[in-house]
Design an enzyme around this catalytic site. Structure first.
Site, PDB file in Angstrom:
ATOM      1  N   SER A   1       0.823  -1.228   0.000  1.00 48.29           N
ATOM      2  CA  SER A   1       0.000   0.000   0.000  1.00 48.29           C
ATOM      3  C   SER A   1       0.846   1.262   0.000  1.00 48.29           C
ATOM      4  CB  SER A   1      -0.972   0.017   1.193  1.00 48.29           C
ATOM      5  OG  SER A   1      -1.830  -1.098   1.141  1.00 48.29           O
TER       6      SER A   1
ATOM      7  N   GLU B   1      -4.455  -2.172   0.911  1.00 46.00           N
ATOM      8  CA  GLU B   1      -4.491  -3.280   1.872  1.00 46.00           C
ATOM      9  C   GLU B   1      -5.443  -3.052   3.040  1.00 46.00           C
ATOM     10  OE1 GLU B   1      -0.248  -3.353   1.585  1.00 46.00           O
ATOM     11  OE2 GLU B   1      -0.287  -5.509   1.221  1.00 46.00           O
TER      12      GLU B   1
HETATM   13 MO1  MOS Z   1       1.157  -6.489  -1.628  1.00 43.31          MO
HETATM   14  S1  MOS Z   1       0.517  -8.126  -0.658  1.00 43.31           S
HETATM   15  O1  MOS Z   1       2.474  -5.892  -0.826  1.00 43.31           O
HETATM   16  O2  MOS Z   1       1.042  -6.523  -3.235  1.00 43.31           O
END
Ligand code: MOS
Length: 767
Positions: free
Chosen positions: A535, A726
């Site tokens: 994120s 996220e």
């Molecule tokens: Mo993410 S799970 O750092 O793409």
């Protein structure tokens, strides 16, 4: 999607006025900006929907060959003999490498004491482990030839259940055993006194299932050599990470490897690392002197492109009568698959709520299955599943409203980061504004239904624990005609990064978005950016782009001031022109002689350091209403509100889009998604979308509200954003689980909550 999604601007305004305002004079006030935050449609929308956007999968180079990979059909086996001579003689086939070939010895999968495997390894530790690869003129010729590679296996004992893997008599995945190192313990305070101070305690054990990665675009690379230099087009979240991995694997200088990724169809964590298929494509391209495409099929990605590891989580929690938490004792166990990976996260238990006495013990177990990988908020939805259900049980025992219980424990300091204060914590606003917007209080009083269809509501909170990598660079160029270019190595993994880069530059330079060209994700032509994951994409790259634009702006304004005989203070940029204070007439950039003379102005921007002594992280609270059919066990999420504090909303459309996606993935985690491995054969049973159920538009709630809580965080960075992708998925499944409990009066501890689980649990209450 079956219903409208409302973007509650009214509620945003309310949140903004109630939250602490820390305006940074270096920033324009939120209210004054007209570009960032707006519902700007994606700058690449036409390319993406018209099919003109070239994804790696679409790339067709002259003379390009196609790669097919031979994989172990067994969960654990040793190659006794491999013979590719018949395959090599088949029509269109150009080259083969097997686990016997010297090029196949590149070390792969690393443990505490070095490499545990090789690019192609005669010891296969899960169904899907690579043993050979070949290239042919067409994908079908390659697939046929792969089937003609003769492999004799010695089949070995296996274990595909991570709890069983830790028993002393379990077959060993690696000679050192199945437990990955010692359990990791994080603790603070004193558990005994914490539980002694508690008026109620709850102790529960939860299981979550392994989820498979299913990005729209499956994993794919195209490799081509030019003398000693390698160029790779890759479907990746980070071109720089792939370049580093390729240079290391092939022993090349970084300067000899170019990785680019113009359009990319989703990663969710599965495309952060270098894939074996990419290295195989590069090796086979070198062998044949032809470009090579290695594209994984959907079935292959389900075997080997990573997963969210299943967790077993037990939590004992204590709270006082007033709702204040006194202690958490948590044990987390995760199944990482055949090779080491992160399996659990105790972060939420340690830091979502203020609690003085906490102990978290994390253990990882190996088993003969595909390796776990980062998966949208790695470990967090699993922990939220357990923690947020335990909080609900505590609230119920104390006779407290679940929202009120959570509000009693909202943190203002990060306990994980030495008690440093947050730049902003919107969790309380997420809970308050979210419950108001959802109609929580009224819904609590409503009947749960009298027939066999029961209704229930649930809440869950969450946060995300990563503040972003320290380094990113961007370049902005302003051309003589007033158009501009922004250059960043970041990958737009589908979240809208390309559009937000254009918005930030448009806002700073006053140049219309249509006149801004965005150049991204190419190690040869764009600036360094960390991988688009964690994120961090917006909060790391946008400050860099902004400061590059500011550099251009400053130079432009001083040129204009000299040319127009004005004071810099009286000049500003708007709609592609210089505005002069007290003068109605503006000067279009294209008419500035000093700009024409220079041809272009260039600004370089870097991400500024993290704020000193502060922690900047996003929070969320989700509210779900479900309908449970007590005869069939079917659960339908009918209404949903996701309140997010991710700092500033950069683009109202992409923001809502991220939240929609996060909630959809939460529905899958909570209700339908489950990797199943056959205990008798060790093979993947749910190896296609027919058997592995991801939610579709029909599973999405008809009534959905995305509620941004914007605390006007001017301290976190120069754009005010804290990361969204996220945290938008972290509490979703837990909110649904709490709603199911509210609907049927029985708590289901294991994810996903299948129809069978509901019917079984209800039958038990009747007997
Ligand atoms: Mo993410 S799970 O750092 O793409």
């Amino acid at each position: 999607m079956t219903g409208p999604c409302s973007f509650m601007t009214q509620a945003i305004a309310t949140a903004a006025t109630t939250a602490t305002t820390r305006e940074n004079p270096a920033l324009p006030a939120w209210e004054k900006t007209n570009v960032v935050g707006a519902a700007v449609p994606r700058v690449d929308a036409h390319e993406r929907v018209s099919g003109t956007a070239v994804y790696t999968r679409d790339l067709a180079l002259p003379g390009m060959l196609h790669c097919a990979i031979v994989r172990s059909p067994h969960a654990h086996a040793r190659v006794k003999r491999i013979d590719a001579s018949r395959a090599l003689a088949m029509p269109g086939v150009h080259a083969v490498i097997t686990c016997d070939s010297p090029e196949a010895s590149i070390p792969w999968y690393f443990g505490a004491k070095g490499a545990l495997s090789r690019l192609l390894d005669p010891e296969c530790r899960y169904e899907g482990d690579e043993v050979a690869a070949l290239v042919a003129e067409t994908p079908l010729q390659a697939a046929d030839a792969a089937r003609a590679v003769v492999v004799e296996y010695e089949i070995l004992p296996f274990v595909v259940d991570y709890e069983r893997a830790l028993r002393p008599d379990a077959p060993k995945v690696h000679p050192f055993g199945n437990q990955l190192g010692e359990p990791r313990v994080t603790e603070r305070g004193d558990l005994a006194s914490g539980f002694a101070a508690a008026d109620v305690t709850v102790e529960r054990e939860f299981h979550t299932s392994c989820e498979l990665h299913t990005p729209m675009e499956t994993h794919c690379s195209v490799a081509q050599w030019d003398g000693g230099s390698l160029q790779v087009w890759d479907s990746t979240q980070g071109v720089y990470a792939i370049r580093r991995g390729l240079a290391q694997a092939l022993q090349l200088p970084l300067a000899s490897v170019r990785v680019s990724s113009r359009f990319m169809g989703g990663g969710f964590g599965s495309k952060l690392e270098l894939g074996k298929y990419t290295v195989l494509a590069a090796i086979l391209a070198r062998t044949t002197g032809r470009p090579v495409k290695a594209a994984l099929s959907r079935e292959e990605t389900m075997l080997c492109a990573g997963n969210r590891p299943a967790n077993t989580i037990s939590i004992k929690a204590g709270a006082r009568k007033d709702g204040k938490l006194t202690a958490f004792d948590a044990k987390l166990l995760g199944g990482v698959g055949a090779f080491p990976a992160a399996a659990t996260s105790g972060y939420l238990v340690l830091d979502l709520y203020t609690c003085a006495n906490v102990r978290v013990e994390e253990t990882a177990a190996l088993m003969n299955a595909g390796q776990a990988r980062a998966f949208r908020a790695p470990g967090f939805p699993q922990a939220a599943w357990a923690l947020e259900q335990v909080i609900d049980e505590l609230a119920e025992r104390l006779g407290l409203d679940p929202v009120a219980m959570r509000l009693k424990n909202v943190p203002t300091l990060s306990q994980m980061r030495a008690g440093q204060p947050y730049t902003s914590t919107g969790l309380a606003d997420c809970l308050k504004n979210g419950s108001a917007g959802f109609g929580w209080a009224a819904a609590r009083k409503r009947a749960r239904g009298r027939g066999h269809v029961r209704r229930g509501i649930g809440v869950a909170a969450g946060m995300w624990g990563y503040g972003g990598d320290p380094t990113a660079t961007a370049i902005v160029k302003l051309y003589a005609d007033g158009s501009a270019n922004v250059n960043s190595g970041a990958a737009d993994i589908g979240t809208g990064t390309r559009t937000i880069l254009a918005q930030v530059v448009a806002e700073e330079l006053g140049v219309p978005i249509a006149k801004i060209q965005v150049e991204m994700a190419d190690t040869a032509t764009t600036q360094f950016a960390p991988s688009s994951g964690g994120s961090q994409t917006v909060l790391v790259n946008m400050p860099a782009a902004r400061s590059a634009a500011v550099a251009v702006k400053n130079e432009l304004l001083s040129l204009a001031a000299a040319e127009l005989g004005k004071d810099v203070k009286d000049l500003s940029l708007r709609d592609g022109a210089i505005e002069i204070a007290g003068d109605a007439k503006s000067v279009p950039l294209a008419q500035l002689k000093s700009l024409a003379q220079r041809q272009q102005l260039v600004g370089v921007g870097k991400r500024e350091p993290h704020p000193e002594g502060k922690v900047a992280l996003p929070f969320a609270a989700h509210f779900a209403e479900v309908e449970v059919n007590t005869r069939t066990g079917a659960v339908k999420v009918v209404k949903y509100l996701a309140a997010q504090d991710s700092g500033r909303v950069m683009n109202a459309l992409t923001y809502e889009n991220q939240v929609l996606g996060g909630v959809t993935m939460g529905i899958g985690f909570g209700l339908t998604e489950r990797r199943m491995l056959d205990r008798n054969t060790g093979k993947l049973v749910t190896g296609a979308w027919h058997d592995y159920k991801i939610p579709t538009a029909l599973d999405f709630p008809a009534e959905f509200t995305c509620l941004p809580v914007d605390p006007r965080d001017a301290e976190c960075n120069s754009v005010g954003a804290k990361g969204l992708g996220e945290p938008a998925t972290v509490p979703a499944a837990a909110a649904i689980a709490n709603a199911v409990r509210d609907a049927i009066g029985v708590r289901i501890f294991d994810a996903p909550i299948t129809a069978n689980a509901i019917v079984t649990a209800l039958a038990r209450t009747r007997s």
